[in-house]
Design an enzyme around this catalytic site. Structure first.
Site, PDB file in Angstrom:
ATOM      1  CE1 TYR A 182       0.293   1.801   4.305  1.00 43.95           C
ATOM      2  CE2 TYR A 182       0.674  -0.555   4.585  1.00 43.95           C
ATOM      3  CZ  TYR A 182       0.765   0.739   5.064  1.00 43.95           C
ATOM      4  OH  TYR A 182       1.318   0.976   6.303  1.00 43.95           O
ATOM      5  CB  CYS A 183       1.727   3.783  -1.766  1.00 39.29           C
ATOM      6  SG  CYS A 183       0.750   3.548  -3.271  1.00 39.29           S
ATOM      7  CB  THR A 184      -0.144   8.409  -0.634  1.00 44.36           C
ATOM      8  OG1 THR A 184       0.970   8.480   0.254  1.00 44.36           O
ATOM      9  CG2 THR A 184      -1.114   9.536  -0.321  1.00 44.36           C
ATOM     10  CB  ILE A 211      -3.588   5.480   2.470  1.00 46.13           C
ATOM     11  CG1 ILE A 211      -2.415   4.535   2.719  1.00 46.13           C
ATOM     12  CG2 ILE A 211      -4.165   5.973   3.796  1.00 46.13           C
ATOM     13  CD1 ILE A 211      -1.145   5.245   3.169  1.00 46.13           C
TER      14      ILE A 211
END
Length: 251
Positions: A182-184, A211
């Site tokens: 996951y990332c922004t 996210i």
């Protein structure tokens, strides 16, 4: 409601008219009084823009009229003031730098898990096949410090180009679990998930939309998350309700 609409989006799609596309997107955004950054590369587009709702939606409508960007989805949040000081439209080597040219998301995505499904997996403690779920943070260390999924794997990388080497060094630790990168906003974990698949981690996924989409899809509840999500603009961070969090608010 706050007056400024903020959007972020990306798409991996082959682009071969970069200077002309840059000029057209810049002129349109400038005419609509938008601020923010649009990055273009041969591999696609990555954008963060802010302005009036009418202006932002008009710019998006024009972008989507190009068949290469038809249906492009944008994550939205609102703020009282524009979080960007100026408008920049740039041509880059990569829209998210990994220095791993064999990774080409436009040629085929790695499997993705929807935010609602991930929330269910985290709530029940395993995926639908009964495998334990481990969250893998692909962001830089200072971003992780602002907020993260509970017990997420964090290799303390300082830049995304370090991710492939970190994955190779820790690959054995990921065996036997379902791994969700996951990332922004989804762009980094999209590339990360391809590298995981290439390294033989068949039970690996990317969090669809990152996210920010998780916050949106779970109506601000964000099960399994703590803190805020760091963003690269003057808001500094967003809480799970997608409201700007003050710089003093700790994770």
């Amino acid at each position: 409601m706050a007056a400024i609409l903020n959007i972020s989006s990306y798409r991996f799609v082959p682009l071969d008219d970069l200077p002309a596309l840059r000029d057209a997107l810049h002129q349109r955004a400038q005419a609509l009084q938008l601020t923010g950054t649009v990055l273009l590369a041969e591999e696609g587009i990555n954008l963060f823009l802010a302005g009036s709702a009418d202006g932002v939606n008009a710019w998006l409508a024009a972008l989507r009229a190009d068949a290469r960007f038809a249906g492009l989805e944008a994550k939205q949040s609102w703020s009282e003031a524009p979080p960007f000081k100026r408008l920049k439209v740039k041509i880059k080597r990569e829209i998210i730098r990994m220095n791993h040219p064999a990774v080409r998301p436009a040629a085929g995505r790695a499997p993705a898990v929807a935010p609602e499904v991930l929330a269910r997996w985290l709530g029940q403690g395993h995926d639908d096949a009964g495998r334990p779920v481990r969250m893998l943070d692909t962001r830089n260390a200072f971003e992780v410090d602002d907020g993260a999924f509970d017990n997420a794997i964090d290799w303390r990388i300082d830049k995304f180009s370090e991710f492939p080497a970190a994955l190779a060094a820790h690959r054995a630790e990921l065996e036997g679990a379902t791994i969700v990168s996951y990332c922004t906003g989804g762009i980094r974990c999209e590339k990360a998930a391809i590298v995981m698949q290439e390294m033989g981690l068949s039970h690996s996924y990317q969090l669809e939309g990152g996210i920010l989409k998780y916050f949106e899809a779970t109506a601000g509840q964000a099960p399994g998350w703590h803190g805020r999500c760091f963003v690269f603009d003057e808001r500094l961070g967003l809480d799970p309700a997608l409201h700007p969090a003050s710089a003093a608010a700790g994770a």
